[in-house]
Design an enzyme around this catalytic site. Structure first.
Site, short mmCIF file in Angstrom:
data_model
loop_
_atom_site.label_atom_id
_atom_site.label_comp_id
_atom_site.label_asym_id
_atom_site.label_seq_id
_atom_site.Cartn_x
_atom_site.Cartn_y
_atom_site.Cartn_z
N GLN A 155 0.76 -0.95 0.03
CA GLN A 155 0.20 -0.07 -0.28
C GLN A 155 1.06 1.74 -0.23
OE1 GLN A 155 -3.47 -2.32 2.98
NE2 GLN A 155 -3.39 -0.37 2.93
N ARG A 193 2.68 -1.71 4.12
CA ARG A 193 3.34 0.04 3.52
C ARG A 193 4.26 -0.60 3.13
NH1 ARG A 193 -0.88 3.44 3.11
NH2 ARG A 193 -1.17 3.25 5.29
#
Ligand code: NAP
Length: 377
Positions: free
Chosen positions: A165, A273
């Site tokens: 992400q 992330r």
């Protein structure tokens, strides 16, 4: 003429999601169909942006002003929703509330909007008199858009998705922090990086020391290095060991698809992330209910809706297209690396990429507004 238009109150239009949404609404001439009033939590009285039917920004905390709206569209965030949605409903406001925040998503009488997947359900909810319509989590919407073909065909048994992400999912300031981290690492050792004769292990040792906290590598917002590293944790912890981001995949995914009880599809995986700017990627293992014919399956993926960009499973096509860099700013959803797996004949490997601010946040909301006008015309 304008008296016949619905009054639309837009809150959060200058934030990251809101400004992407406003751009798209201008591109698609959505604002021409409404009398739009722009609100602000901090700048009311200032000049309203182009497309406003009022000269000034209205106060986003003024309940009486908000009550004049037929539809409220908000990208202001969860705190705003918690405060003003409750206040308005308590004051018997029966308008339509359209929201990017997660606050209302799992409320029983709220409908999640992602019309390429659930147009029929959204229409039913509008006819039924549902008042709250909410955009789903970005990774959930992007996953469902990529898998729309097999999902609609009812052939999916379960999904395991591991995400990559982008920084944008954490907000505008986090995107800047990622860039600062990149700049910091380069500037710290620029001489050695540019010297073709420098020793890579010596350089790596110095960079690793920065990442491990020996200098002033900037990580106040992320809480850990992202540039030069990654963070396998997004959002808050759940009791079962998942993060909230991971929990959303199954609950929101099934809600969008209208699946309940034993119809529900199990979805799970690790949300990570990484140092991409604004497009999210996902590596998906799809378990189908029966053996998969790969060419039929690929066609199903490709023809599901207008935004699937099927990337052939070759090195050239993957390097050219299947990346956050390629899809940022695009409404297309890249779907590639489609191949059988050693796990068995019912398994397919898929990698997907999509812009998390467009289909992941803004686009489902503006498309809902147009659908609402169409259904209630
Ligand atoms: P954001 O960029 O932080 O904007 C929120 C508000 O902050 C703005 O509407 C603005 O309100 C105020 N603001 C203060 N200083 C500002 C500045 N310098 N520039 C612009 N705005 C400023 O929030 P966001 O990331 O768009 O997220 C909004 C909501 O969407 C959240 O609920 C979030 O969870 C949800 N969402 C976000 C994403 C994402 O990828 N970020 C994806 C899906 C959903 P005033 O004009 O009233 O001052």
């Amino acid at each position: 003429m304008s008296a016949e238009k619905l009054k639309l109150g837009f809150i959060g239009w200058r934030g990251m999601v809101g400004s992407v949404l406003l751009d798209r609404m201008r591109e698609e001439h959505d604002l021409e169909h409404f009398d739009t009033v722009f609100f602000s939590t901090s700048q009311h009285g200032d000049k309203a942006p182009e497309g406003s039917s009022e000269g000034e920004l209205w106060d986003a905390f003024d309940c009486d002003a908000l009550k004049k709206m037929d539809i409220i569209l908000t990208c202001q965030g969860g705190d705003y929703t918690s405060r003003m949605h409750g206040e308005l409903r308590k004051a018997s406001w029966r308008g339509i509330w359209v929201d990017a925040a997660s606050t209302l998503r799992m409320k029983e009488d709220a409908c999640l909007v992602l019309d390429p997947l659930n147009k029929g359900l959204i229409k039913e909810e509008i006819h039924k008199g549902t008042l709250d319509f909410v955009g789903a989590n970005c990774t959930v919407s992007l996953m469902l858009l990529a898998l729309a073909g097999p999902l609609k065909a009812g052939m999916v048994d379960w999904i395991s998705t591991h995400t990559y992400q982008a920084a944008s999912g954490a907000g505008a300031q986090n995107m800047k922090e990622l860039l600062k981290q990149m700049g910091h690492l380069y500037n710290h050792e620029a001489k050695l990086i540019e010297d073709p004769k420098s020793n890579i292990l010596e350089l790596d040792k110095l960079i690793s020391a920065e990442l491990q906290g020996s200098g002033n590598y900037p990580k106040e917002l992320f809480g850990a290095p992202l540039a030069g590293s990654l963070i396998p944790w997004i959002d808050s912890p759940m009791e079962n060991g998942q993060t909230r981001e991971e929990w959303k995949a199954m609950v929101e995914g099934n809600k969008i698809l209208g699946l309940t009880g034993n119809q529900k599809i199990a979805v799970d995986g690790t949300c990570v992330r990484i140092g991409a700017m604004r497009s999210h990627s996902q590596a998906i293992t799809l378990k189908c209910k029966s053996d998969v014919d790969l060419s039929e399956f690929t066609e199903l993926i490709a023809k599901a809706h207008d935004w699937v960009d099927l990337v052939p499973n070759t090195k050239e096509a993957t390097l050219e297209r299947l990346s956050p860099a390629h899809y940022s700013g695009s409404l297309n959803i890249g779907v590639g690396r489609v191949r059988p797996m050693n796990l068995g004949k019912e398994f397919v490997n898929i990698f997907t990429v999509g812009d998390q601010l467009l289909w992941g946040a803004a686009e489902p909301l503006r498309r809902f507004l147009r659908l609402y006008l169409e259904v209630t015309a």
